[in-house]
Design a protein around this motif. Sequence first.
Motif, short mmCIF file in Angstrom:
data_model
loop_
_atom_site.label_atom_id
_atom_site.label_comp_id
_atom_site.label_asym_id
_atom_site.label_seq_id
_atom_site.Cartn_x
_atom_site.Cartn_y
_atom_site.Cartn_z
N ARG A 2 0.83 -1.20 0.00
CA ARG A 2 0.00 0.00 0.00
C ARG A 2 0.86 1.25 0.00
NH1 ARG A 2 -3.98 1.41 4.95
NH2 ARG A 2 -1.92 1.50 5.96
N SER A 3 0.49 2.23 -0.81
CA SER A 3 1.22 3.50 -0.86
C SER A 3 1.02 4.26 0.45
CB SER A 3 0.74 4.34 -2.04
OG SER A 3 1.01 3.69 -3.26
N GLN A 4 2.10 4.88 0.93
CA GLN A 4 2.05 5.63 2.17
C GLN A 4 2.94 6.88 2.07
OE1 GLN A 4 1.82 2.58 5.79
NE2 GLN A 4 3.38 1.95 4.35
N CYS A 5 2.70 7.80 2.98
CA CYS A 5 3.57 8.98 3.09
C CYS A 5 4.24 8.97 4.46
CB CYS A 5 2.77 10.27 2.89
SG CYS A 5 1.60 10.66 4.21
N ALA A 6 5.28 9.76 4.60
CA ALA A 6 5.97 9.86 5.88
C ALA A 6 6.49 11.29 6.04
CB ALA A 6 7.12 8.86 5.97
N VAL A 7 6.67 11.69 7.30
CA VAL A 7 7.18 13.02 7.62
C VAL A 7 8.51 12.87 8.34
CG1 VAL A 7 6.71 15.21 8.78
CG2 VAL A 7 4.81 13.87 7.84
N TYR A 8 9.50 13.62 7.90
CA TYR A 8 10.83 13.58 8.49
C TYR A 8 11.12 14.97 9.04
CZ TYR A 8 11.22 9.26 5.80
OH TYR A 8 11.01 8.01 5.28
N VAL A 9 11.27 15.07 10.35
CA VAL A 9 11.35 16.37 11.02
C VAL A 9 12.73 16.59 11.61
CG1 VAL A 9 10.40 17.86 12.82
CG2 VAL A 9 8.89 16.25 11.60
N ASP A 10 13.41 17.61 11.10
CA ASP A 10 14.63 18.10 11.74
C ASP A 10 14.18 19.04 12.85
OD1 ASP A 10 16.90 19.47 12.52
OD2 ASP A 10 17.63 19.86 10.50
N ALA A 11 14.16 18.54 14.09
CA ALA A 11 13.60 19.31 15.20
C ALA A 11 14.36 20.61 15.42
CB ALA A 11 13.62 18.47 16.48
N GLY A 12 15.68 20.59 15.20
CA GLY A 12 16.46 21.81 15.38
C GLY A 12 16.00 22.90 14.44
N TYR A 13 15.77 22.54 13.18
CA TYR A 13 15.28 23.53 12.21
C TYR A 13 13.87 23.98 12.56
CZ TYR A 13 12.92 25.33 8.09
OH TYR A 13 12.16 26.10 7.25
N LEU A 83 11.26 8.44 17.42
CA LEU A 83 12.32 9.35 17.85
C LEU A 83 13.66 8.82 17.39
CD1 LEU A 83 13.10 11.87 19.53
CD2 LEU A 83 13.32 10.33 21.51
N ARG A 84 14.42 9.69 16.67
CA ARG A 84 15.74 9.33 16.18
C ARG A 84 16.73 10.37 16.71
NH1 ARG A 84 17.34 4.95 14.06
NH2 ARG A 84 18.08 5.62 12.01
N LEU A 85 17.72 9.93 17.48
CA LEU A 85 18.61 10.85 18.16
C LEU A 85 20.04 10.79 17.64
CD1 LEU A 85 17.48 10.43 21.88
CD2 LEU A 85 16.91 12.30 20.31
N GLY A 86 20.59 11.98 17.40
CA GLY A 86 22.02 12.12 17.25
C GLY A 86 22.58 12.44 18.62
N ARG A 87 23.80 12.92 18.65
CA ARG A 87 24.41 13.21 19.94
C ARG A 87 24.84 14.68 20.00
NH1 ARG A 87 29.95 13.18 19.02
NH2 ARG A 87 30.53 12.28 17.00
N ILE A 88 25.07 15.14 21.20
CA ILE A 88 25.58 16.49 21.42
C ILE A 88 27.05 16.36 21.76
CG2 ILE A 88 25.46 18.54 22.87
CD1 ILE A 88 22.51 17.97 23.26
N GLY A 89 27.90 17.04 20.97
CA GLY A 89 29.34 16.95 21.17
C GLY A 89 29.81 17.76 22.35
N PHE A 90 31.11 17.69 22.62
CA PHE A 90 31.68 18.43 23.74
C PHE A 90 31.58 19.94 23.54
CE2 PHE A 90 33.99 14.33 23.99
CZ PHE A 90 33.65 13.99 25.28
N ASP A 104 18.14 7.59 6.50
CA ASP A 104 16.77 7.09 6.54
C ASP A 104 16.01 7.41 5.26
OD1 ASP A 104 17.19 6.05 9.03
OD2 ASP A 104 16.05 7.57 10.13
N LEU A 105 16.21 8.61 4.73
CA LEU A 105 15.55 8.97 3.47
C LEU A 105 15.89 7.95 2.38
CD1 LEU A 105 16.08 12.85 3.21
CD2 LEU A 105 13.91 11.66 3.50
N ALA A 107 17.33 4.86 2.72
CA ALA A 107 16.97 3.48 3.06
C ALA A 107 15.48 3.23 2.86
CB ALA A 107 17.37 3.18 4.51
N HIS A 108 14.63 4.13 3.30
CA HIS A 108 13.20 3.95 3.17
C HIS A 108 12.76 4.01 1.71
CE1 HIS A 108 12.90 5.58 7.55
NE2 HIS A 108 13.35 4.35 7.51
N ALA A 109 13.45 4.84 0.93
CA ALA A 109 13.13 4.90 -0.50
C ALA A 109 13.53 3.60 -1.21
CB ALA A 109 13.84 6.10 -1.14
N ARG A 110 14.70 3.09 -0.89
CA ARG A 110 15.16 1.85 -1.53
C ARG A 110 14.26 0.67 -1.19
NH1 ARG A 110 21.74 2.27 -0.45
NH2 ARG A 110 22.19 3.70 -2.19
N LYS A 111 13.73 0.67 0.02
CA LYS A 111 12.86 -0.44 0.45
C LYS A 111 11.41 -0.23 0.04
CE LYS A 111 15.78 -1.53 4.44
NZ LYS A 111 15.87 -1.60 5.93
#
Length: 336
Positions: A2-13, A83-90, A104-105, A107-111
């Motif tokens: 089934r066709s679906q949509c998804a939202v990818y949110v850069d929370a910082g932006y 929730l997908r987390l990166g890290r905060i550097g020193f 993720d963009l 990988a999800h497209a390829r699959k």
Amino acid sequence: MRSQCAVYVDAGYLLAASATRITGTSLLGSIEADHERLVEALIAHATKHSGLPLLRVHWYDAARHKVPDPRQEKIGLLPHVKLRLGRIGFDGEQKGVDLRIGLDLVAHARKAAVDAIYLVSGDDDLTEAVEEAQAHGVRVTVLAVPNRDDKPHGVSRHLQSAADGLDLISSAVIDSTILPRSARPKPVPQAPASRPPVPSPAVFAARPPAAVPAARPVSPAARAQNGGRSDVRLVCSSSTDADTTVAPGLWADEEMAERIDQVVNKVLRAWWDGDDAGRGSELAASRPSIPKEVDRALLLDMSDALGIDDLADSVRFRLRARFWEQVDAGGPGGPG
């Protein structure tokens, strides 16, 4: 499938751009967000405009040691949110967030997990990932935060050009889900005497501008790298004696000083308005370093004010020096 949509949110932006619209500065501490309603609005936009059911919302943020804080945990528990987390550097900067979004963009497209992607970001670094996802038959739309003129805030031209379309989050949604912290009642400090004394407010503009190295025309080679523009000028950094691009048609020193003042005033006012209990102590404890959240807002807002991505070292130095001058002067918005 089934066709679906998804939202990818850069929370910082999303949050920094929304804060700029609401308070005039990207300082995240200047706002409070109703994340549940905000996510619901993003889902409604994606499903309505794509005509497809939602797979999920991917929410990208950074955390110390990749351990979510209470706010992030709450977001991760919302329906349909991953929730997908990166890290905060020193250095206090987020690391790996853009990489996670890009991976993720693709990988999800390829699959073939989705047919339509709504990307809430403006980052130029995601351009190649968008193009790769499109190569696998996925339609990618950039979903931008509107500025006060209801135009896209902070979206790279390369990213916009690569995407299949550019939509705006409803200004009504931003204005109703992102509120200034100054709108809430301020806590009453229990021990006012513990705050370091701050001199009475003074007129910041009256202070003489700091010296800045003289501007000189860009070389022919550098002009060629800037598309042949003859109005691009460079500032020589006093620390490295190296040429660093400041902005097309470099500002006169007086205008640069005025823009620095505007940025510092807005950030500092938002800092005090957000919650002034303990602000003086925090500044005193961090000095001579500026608190990471505040420094990030200063640099981002200055970049926006000049319309460039990278600030010259001389501009960074003047910006930070002006911040401490204004703190020492007790304004704007600081306690008298």
